[in-house]
Design a protein around this motif. Sequence first.
Motif, mmCIF file in Angstrom:
data_model
loop_
_atom_site.group_PDB
_atom_site.id
_atom_site.type_symbol
_atom_site.label_atom_id
_atom_site.label_comp_id
_atom_site.label_asym_id
_atom_site.label_seq_id
_atom_site.Cartn_x
_atom_site.Cartn_y
_atom_site.Cartn_z
ATOM 1 N N GLY A 134 0.774 -1.241 0.000
ATOM 2 C CA GLY A 134 0.000 0.000 0.000
ATOM 3 C C GLY A 134 0.798 1.279 0.000
ATOM 4 N N LYS A 135 2.073 1.239 -0.347
ATOM 5 C CA LYS A 135 2.899 2.457 -0.298
ATOM 6 C C LYS A 135 2.364 3.531 -1.240
ATOM 7 N N THR A 136 2.073 3.157 -2.477
ATOM 8 C CA THR A 136 1.577 4.135 -3.456
ATOM 9 C C THR A 136 0.218 4.676 -3.045
ATOM 10 N N SER A 137 -0.665 3.800 -2.584
ATOM 11 C CA SER A 137 -1.997 4.238 -2.171
ATOM 12 C C SER A 137 -1.920 5.216 -1.017
ATOM 13 N N ASP B 37 8.446 6.912 -6.439
ATOM 14 C CA ASP B 37 8.423 5.453 -6.351
ATOM 15 C C ASP B 37 9.817 4.899 -6.648
ATOM 16 N N GLU B 38 10.171 3.833 -5.945
ATOM 17 C CA GLU B 38 11.492 3.204 -6.110
ATOM 18 C C GLU B 38 12.605 4.224 -5.902
ATOM 19 N N ILE B 39 12.476 5.037 -4.875
ATOM 20 C CA ILE B 39 13.414 6.145 -4.672
ATOM 21 C C ILE B 39 14.860 5.673 -4.534
ATOM 22 N N VAL C 182 7.609 12.211 -0.368
ATOM 23 C CA VAL C 182 7.195 10.898 0.115
ATOM 24 C C VAL C 182 7.834 9.874 -0.820
ATOM 25 N N GLY C 183 8.873 9.219 -0.345
ATOM 26 C CA GLY C 183 9.544 8.199 -1.137
ATOM 27 C C GLY C 183 9.042 6.819 -0.773
ATOM 28 N N ALA C 184 9.079 5.920 -1.725
ATOM 29 C CA ALA C 184 8.683 4.530 -1.485
ATOM 30 C C ALA C 184 9.824 3.620 -1.888
#
Length: 446
Positions: free
Chosen positions: A76-79, A127-129, A152-154
Motif C-alpha cells: 500500500g505504499k503508493t496508495s 516510487d522506487e526512490i 514521500v519516497g517509497a
Amino acid sequence: MDAMADLFADDLPAQPASSRSEPARADAPLADRLRPQNLGEVIGQEHLTGPEGAIGRMVAAGRLSSMVLWGPPGTGKTSIARLLADAVGMRFAAVSAVFSGVADLRKVFAEADTAAKAGQRTLLFVDEIHRFNRAQQDGFLPYVERGTVTLVGATTENPSFELNAALLSRAQVLILHRLDAVALEALLARAEGLEGPLPVTPEAREALVASADGDGRFLLNQAETLYAAKLPEPLDPAALGQFLQRRVAVYDKDREGHYNLISALHKSLRGSDPQAALYYMARMLTAGEEPLYVLRRLVRFASEDVGLADPQALVQCLAAKDAYEFLGSPEGELAIVQACLYLATAPKSNAAYVAQKAAFKSARETGSLMPPPSILNAPTKLMKEIGYGKDYAYDHDTDDGFSGADYWPEEMQPQAYYRPVPRGFERQVIERMEWWDKKRRERRGG
C-alpha cells in the motif's frame, strides 16, 4: 495500488489531489478498482494510519513532514502517498526512479514552485526512490528544505544502505508491514463484494492467501485470474496449484528397468541388507550403468536414510566418488562397493530428511516473517533506533555457553522439525538437545 498509472498521468502537469480519487474504470484491473478511497480503507498498516500512528497524527494536525515508506511489495505504499495528499489538501505529483531522469525532476520542481507561489503545497511521491543515484538524491534536498515539495519516497530496500544520510536526516522512515492473513482475507472480502464469491474451496482459499506472501497486489491479481476463468466448480488446493502455476513438463521414463533397479538398490540399503544391495548395484554396473549415477544415488541415500545416525556415511560416499574419479574403472568400482556396504550396515535415521520437508513446508507457508529484532545485525544508526540487535544474548558470555534465547519470529511458535532417533550417533544428539531444552525451560521460568 497502481504506481504505473500515476507515473504516466504525471507526464502532464500534476493535478490537484481531489482529481486523484475518482473511481477506477469498470474495465480497470481488480487491484485498481479496489484501491482505497481514504486512509481509513488502507488495510494492514493501522500502526501508521490509525489515530495513534505517525501518519494518523500528521493528518490530524493537517501538516505532513517528508517521509520514506519502506516495506515489501503490495503493502500500500503508493496508495498511502496518494491518499495523504487528499487528506491534507495538497497537490499530488508522482515520478518513478525507474523511468525518470534529471529533466523530469526539473519539470516537477518547476511546477511545484509555480504552485507554491499560488499558495498550493505539493506532495511529491517518488516510487522506487532507492534507484536514484546519490547525486540525484542530493538534488531533492534544496526543494525539501525550502518546502517547495513534501517528499514521500517509497522503497522495498533498506533505506540505511540505499539512501543518502542527508536525505534520511530530512525524512522520517515509516515501516510498512507485510500483510498478514487477516489483512489478506479482508482484501479478498472486498474483491468478493465486487465480483462475487471466489471459485475455491475453503482449504484452497487458505492456500491462495498463503501463496501471496504478504503481497496484496499479487493476491488480487490471482483472484482476478480466477474470476476471469469462469470456472464451473470451486477449485481444491491441488487444482488451484495446477491452475495458477505453470505445469512442469513430465520426464519421459523410457528405461523402466533402470528405475526398477535403482529403487531396489535404495530399498535394500534402507532395509540394512548388504547382500541384496550389493546384488542390485552389481546388476546396474555390469549392465553398463554410469558409475557416477550410482554414486549420486548413494550420496543422496547417505543424507536421506542414514543422516546423523552415522555422520561418516556421507563422508564415505564422497570419498568413494573422489576415489572413482581418481582411479577410473574397473579399479575405482571397489570404492563404490565399499560405500554401498557402509550404507547398508550403518544405523539408519531419516530424521534429517523429515526435518527438511517440514522446515521447507513451514518456510513456504509463513513466507517473509521477520526474525526477532534482537538477533538482527544493526550496522546503521537507523537500524539501531528501530531495535535491531537490542538485548541480544551472546551465548559465549554465559557460564555453560548457552543463553536459551528465543530465535523464532514473534508471529510464530517454536517448531520441532528435527527429531533424532535413538540409534547411532543420534543417541548423543538426543542427549544434547534434551539438555538444551531443559536449560531453556529453566531460564524462561518454566
